[in-house]
Design a protein around this motif. Structure first.
Motif, PDB file in Angstrom:
ATOM      1  N   GLU A 700      -2.526  -3.166   5.510  1.00 40.69           N
ATOM      2  CA  GLU A 700      -3.231  -2.025   4.941  1.00 40.69           C
ATOM      3  C   GLU A 700      -2.606  -0.743   5.493  1.00 40.69           C
ATOM      4  N   PHE A 701      -2.668   0.317   4.700  1.00 46.08           N
ATOM      5  CA  PHE A 701      -2.004   1.556   5.107  1.00 46.08           C
ATOM      6  C   PHE A 701      -2.969   2.702   5.370  1.00 46.08           C
ATOM      7  N   GLY A 702      -4.270   2.421   5.317  1.00 41.59           N
ATOM      8  CA  GLY A 702      -5.258   3.417   5.698  1.00 41.59           C
ATOM      9  C   GLY A 702      -5.109   4.720   4.956  1.00 41.59           C
ATOM     10  N   ALA A 703      -5.265   5.836   5.687  1.00 40.49           N
ATOM     11  CA  ALA A 703      -5.202   7.164   5.071  1.00 40.49           C
ATOM     12  C   ALA A 703      -3.829   7.468   4.500  1.00 40.49           C
ATOM     13  N   SER A 704      -2.779   6.786   4.984  1.00 39.97           N
ATOM     14  CA  SER A 704      -1.433   7.040   4.456  1.00 39.97           C
ATOM     15  C   SER A 704      -1.337   6.697   2.975  1.00 39.97           C
ATOM     16  N   ALA A 705      -2.157   5.728   2.529  1.00 41.68           N
ATOM     17  CA  ALA A 705      -2.146   5.340   1.115  1.00 41.68           C
ATOM     18  C   ALA A 705      -2.749   6.414   0.221  1.00 41.68           C
ATOM     19  N   LEU A 706      -3.448   7.381   0.825  1.00 46.02           N
ATOM     20  CA  LEU A 706      -3.952   8.517   0.062  1.00 46.02           C
ATOM     21  C   LEU A 706      -2.903   9.619  -0.057  1.00 46.02           C
ATOM     22  N   ILE A 707      -1.903   9.558   0.816  1.00 47.09           N
ATOM     23  CA  ILE A 707      -0.842  10.555   0.831  1.00 47.09           C
ATOM     24  C   ILE A 707       0.356  10.081   0.017  1.00 47.09           C
ATOM     25  N   TYR A 708       0.713   8.815   0.174  1.00 47.62           N
ATOM     26  CA  TYR A 708       1.903   8.266  -0.461  1.00 47.62           C
ATOM     27  C   TYR A 708       1.512   7.121  -1.402  1.00 47.62           C
ATOM     28  N   THR A 709       2.388   6.826  -2.339  1.00 48.30           N
ATOM     29  CA  THR A 709       2.148   5.758  -3.304  1.00 48.30           C
ATOM     30  C   THR A 709       2.112   4.414  -2.583  1.00 48.30           C
ATOM     31  N   PRO A 710       1.010   3.647  -2.698  1.00 47.45           N
ATOM     32  CA  PRO A 710       0.907   2.384  -1.950  1.00 47.45           C
ATOM     33  C   PRO A 710       2.043   1.413  -2.226  1.00 47.45           C
ATOM     34  N   SER A 711       2.521   1.330  -3.467  1.00 51.82           N
ATOM     35  CA  SER A 711       3.604   0.383  -3.747  1.00 51.82           C
ATOM     36  C   SER A 711       4.877   0.775  -3.008  1.00 51.82           C
TER      37      SER A 711
END
Length: 929
Positions: A700-711
């Motif tokens: 899981e990427f936490g708050a980073s997934a709100l900043i950058y594209t999860p894929s």
């Protein structure tokens, strides 16, 4: 410029009706108290504008005359009279009842002459478009060209008249409905005499060679944007009543034009228009007084191939001298007649840094010469360096670029307004300012006109999302049509993105040479690619995945013998938490007592952030004098772009692989006179292990997934997870293509399934972003009518406008700029500068020093709940902010004496060490920074 002059045509067969002089073009009742006329004849005002256009085309921007002449298939000598005649007709719509009725005394005088005033209203630009269409066809222009010229010069107040609007105004093409044109035949007679007089003084006669419609839609629309921009600029200059003082009706148009020409010299000079640099052809060594690196040698080899508008894409590792390469290209093209430079960066911080470098370049490369240089972004007015150039401009004025005083760059105030800034021959700013040229906003064409024929450098071209990339592609298509040469700089550009940029410029992509490389493209042709060696031997960077909870203690051990480390995280909240954790370690004696601990992110007030940026550059730049023995700088993405920083050790949260590589480029960036401490003598990058990275489906990427594209995050993790090291620059391209290329990464079934789902979500999001850009941008220059929708009236920076309607250059969460204040009632003090008091209820803007102080204390808030509450409770900023151009869209953030407040249930604290803290920074028991 020689060989071009404007001479009146042979005497017109139509004697000017003296009643034409009674039509007014400018009016100001206050001028009567100064002993002069309180109105200026329309014919005089139009000739003021013609004189300014002539001065610009012949003496300041001859490149635009050449471009306009080529578009209409005439030599420059034959084209000049026509271009000036086009500009002269821009205010023909003022010779109508809807405009002339606006000054009661003049309307009465015209009534006394026998004119009538039907009760209709319409902006005179649209009326000019209709009337100019007919005037030009009657002077022998092809109907399609007449309409395009008419729409271009009629757009001088910011928008092209739509075909639908013209249909509402016309009885037939070029013929106004009587309600707008006037019922009395005298109106038409006076307009005929006005047009004939203008044709005569501009040099148009029956024997004058006629222009042709530009061939191809792109050429036609580039001509329209260029002509509209020229007309707007000349109209602004010609409307300066301090230079073009109002006059009584003169003896003849020719007599007045002679006076207007004398005044135009002063008007253009007073505004600070200067010729762009015209250097002799110089080598890199002559230009920079040092030996070229391989990139610079490769650039020098390709310079002879730069003929006409070109696209140059420089892909090279961090620290290879890309900025010097771009300036070398500019210098060479300036010697061949390029009309200037715009150096575009992704952020204000990077713009400020490059602004200083360009200023130093100009001083060294053009000693004793005076050239205008401007900083172009929303907070440019807060730059002390830019203010210093403005101050110098008052003592150093020259139209022809001749040195006065000691020479050097200056910044004339006329160009400091946002719509005019890109007109300056030399400027540095954010890419957003250029992108506004392809958005549906007023005077978008003015920005395109300002960039036409220039060298436009766009740095960090990899750093934009799908939405902004679509706008950038559209900008490239227009820049190519307008004769600009574009230089794109990147260390980490995916192949697919490079090919898209080449296609946007109008060229065909080619197979790439080995990285690092330069791609050269010319519109309408194929591209070519050339490789060059990196200037340094490959550098091996060790990769170590570190669990988050143990990182502070491990870092303390690594720096026990000294060293400078940087810890980059993806959110401001995480940066603040990490800083607090490290400060606690230092307080407990677990970090060296003399360790410098710093924090840098975007949620500091402007002044505080600028000071921290300067401190970081002084401490971690190439020099040794200010470098601390031991230091940790905690920061966000602001540390990864363009800032010339050098660290011994780096910690970073996972980000897209291109950004990880950008960050890694700040490791061991410079050769040090003193050896680096033993524990950090080899470049090492610690990657923070994401949560649950042991799961079959991945972490899981936490708050980073709100900043950058999860894929992209997942693909980046897959590309890096099994590596113990990366070799720069050798591994840059393979890593970039492993994440952004078409090949699917090798992974277990669970990971493959998750990645496929994330890819589908990413593709849908990209389609959405691209569609949003298509809705707001100008059509391509080869479209049928790209200016059809150029009539939006929204302020692109106004946070009150719904996001779907705002002309934005970037997507993202809505934000509000707030000025933190402390106090009760209407009078408050600035939280960060208590010596400044502001009366919030005053309808007048604060004093200049208070405006500057308030703007320097401003900070941005993006928390959705807080932003919504601020806009709901303060639909507008305080009255005094509304009256201030710089503070117009700022709000106040009322704090108590401890610097705290609560909005929408969210606590906000302005802390001098941490910046603006939104919410709580307390960590759960199982979480560590």
């Amino acid at each position: 410029m020689t060989g071009v002059s404007l001479s009146p045509a042979p005497s017109s067969p139509l004697t000017l009706d003296p009643r034409v002089w009674q039509l007014w073009g400018k009016a100001d009742p206050t001028r009567a108290s100064e002993g002069g006329p309180d109105w200026h004849p329309l014919l005089c005002h139009v000739l003021d504008v013609v004189a300014c256009a002539e001065r610009l085309l012949v003496h300041v921007r001859p490149d635009r005359l050449d471009a306009l002449a080529a578009a209409i298939a005439l030599p420059r000598e034959a084209a000049l009279p026509w271009v000036l005649f086009f500009v002269a007709l821009h205010d023909l719509g003022k010779a109508t009842p809807p405009f002339q009725v606006k000054v009661a005394a003049r309307a009465q005088a015209l009534l006394d002459l026998g004119l009538d005033f039907p009760n209709r209203d319409e902006p005179h630009g649209s009326l000019s478009t209709v009337l100019t269409t007919k005037a030009l066809t009657e002077h022998g222009l092809p109907p399609r060209l007449a309409r395009w010229v008419a729409r271009s010069v009629g757009a001088h107040h910011g928008e092209f008249a739509s075909l639908g609007k013209l249909g509402e105004l016309e009885q037939e093409k070029g013929v106004l409905h009587p309600g707008y044109a006037g019922d009395k035949p005298l109106w038409a007679l006076l307009r005929t005499h006005l047009v004939q007089a203008l044709a005569g003084v501009c040099g148009i006669s029956p024997s004058t060679a006629r222009p042709s419609l530009p061939q191809g839609a792109a050429n036609r629309h580039a001509f329209a944007a260029d002509l509209a921009g020229l007309t707007s600029v000349a109209d602004w200059l010609g409307s300066n009543a301090d230079v073009f003082a109002y006059v009584e009706p003169p003896a003849s148009p020719a007599d007045y034009l002679a006076l207007a020409r004398e005044r135009a010299v002063r008007a253009v000079d007073a505004a600070g228009w200067r010729l762009p640099p015209r250097p002799p052809r110089r080598t890199f060594r002559e230009l920079f007084d040092k030996d070229p690196w391989p990139l610079h040698e490769a650039v020098e080899e390709l310079l002879p191939a730069l003929r006409g508008p070109s696209l140059v894409v420089v892909e090279a590792p961090m620290g290879e001298g890309k900025t010097e390469a771009a300036l070398t290209i500019f210098d060479a093209l300036a010697a061949r007649g390029a009309s200037g430079l715009y150096f575009a960066l992704p952020t204000q911080a990077t713009s400020n840094q490059i602004f200083g470098r360009v200023e130093r370049f100009l001083r060294a490369a053009f000693p004793g010469e005076t050239h205008g240089l401007h900083l172009v972004h929303g907070d440019a007015g807060l730059s002390e360096r830019y203010d210093a150039l403005k101050a110098r401009a008052f003592a150093m004025r020259s139209v022809d670029g001749v040195a006065r005083g000691e020479g050097g760059p200056v910044a004339d105030a006329w160009f400091a307004r946002s719509k005019r800034a890109l007109l300056a021959p030399l400027a540095v700013g954010t890419v957003d300012q250029a992108l506004l040229g392809v958005l549906g906003v007023r005077h978008a064409f003015l920005r395109l006109h300002g960039l036409a024929g220039k060298v436009v450098v766009i740095d960090e071209v990899h750093a934009y999302d799908t939405y902004t990339s679509e706008l950038l592609d559209r900008l490239l298509s227009w820049l190519g049509a307008l004769g600009a040469t574009v230089v794109l700089l990147s260390a980490t550009l995916p192949a697919a993105r490079r090919d898209a940029l080449v296609r946007a410029f109008g060229a065909a992509p080619c197979p790439p040479a080995a990285y690092p490389r330069i791609t050269l493209a010319t519109a309408g042709a194929s591209s070519s690619s050339t490789s060059f060696p990196a200037r340094r031997a490959p550098v091996t960077v060790s990769l170590v995945w570190q669990p988050a909870p143990t990182l502070p203690e491990r870092l303390a051990q690594a720096l026990s013998g000294g060293g400078c480390a940087v810890w980059i995280v993806n959110t401001v909240r995480r940066a603040q938490q990490t800083y607090l954790a490290l400060r606690a370690l230092r307080d407990r004696g677990l970090l060296p007592a003399d360790l410098d601990l710093g924090l840098l992110h975007a949620r500091f007030p402007f002044d505080a952030r600028a000071g921290r940026e300067r401190s970081a550059e002084a401490s971690f730049g190439p020099g040794e004098a200010s470098r601390p023995r031991a230091a940790i700088l905690v920061g966000t993405q602001v540390l990864e772009q363009s800032l010339d920083l050098d660290f011994d050790l780096m910690i970073t949260e996972l980000a897209p692989v291109d950004l990880v590589l950008q960050r890694a480029g700040r490791l061991h960036r410079h050769t040090r006179e003193k050896p680096r401490p033993r524990a950090v003598e080899r470049p090492t990058l610690w990657l923070v292990r994401p949560e649950h990275d042991e799961r079959p489906e991945g972490p899981e990427f936490g708050a980073s997934a709100l900043i950058y594209t999860p894929s992209v995050l997942l693909r980046s993790w897959l590309a890096l997870r099994d590596r113990a090291e990366i070799v720069l620059p050798t591994d840059i391209e393979p890593l970039i293509e492993s994440v952004y290329g078409d090949a699917a990464p090798a992974a277990a079934a669970e990971l493959t399934a998750r990645l496929a789902e994330l890819d589908r979500e990413s593709e849908a999001q990209e389609r959405t972003e691209k569609n949003k850009a298509l809705m707001i941008e100008l059509a391509a220059p080869d479209a049928n009518d790209p200016f059809h929708d150029l009539a939006r009236v929204f302020e692109d920076e106004d946070p009150r406008i719904h996001r779907s309607l705002r002309a934005k250059t970037r997507l993202g969460e809505p934000s509000v700029e707030v000025v933190p204040v402390i106090g009760r009632g209407a009078r408050v003090v600035l939280a960060g500068d208590p010596g400044v008091t502001i009366d919030l209820d005053s309808k007048d803007p604060p004093p200049h020093h208070a405006v500057v102080a308030a703007a320097r204390q401003a900070v941005g808030i993006t928390h959705r709940g807080v932003v919504d509450a601020l806009l709901r409770d303060q639909a507008r900023g305080p009255a005094c902010f509304e009256a201030s151009g710089h503070l117009r869209f700022h709000h106040v953030l009322r704090l108590d004496d401890a610097g705290r407040t609560t909005i929408a249930g969210v606590s906000l604290t302005l802390d001098p060490e941490l910046g603006l803290v939104v919410g709580s920074l307390e960590l759960p028991d199982n979480e560590a920074p």
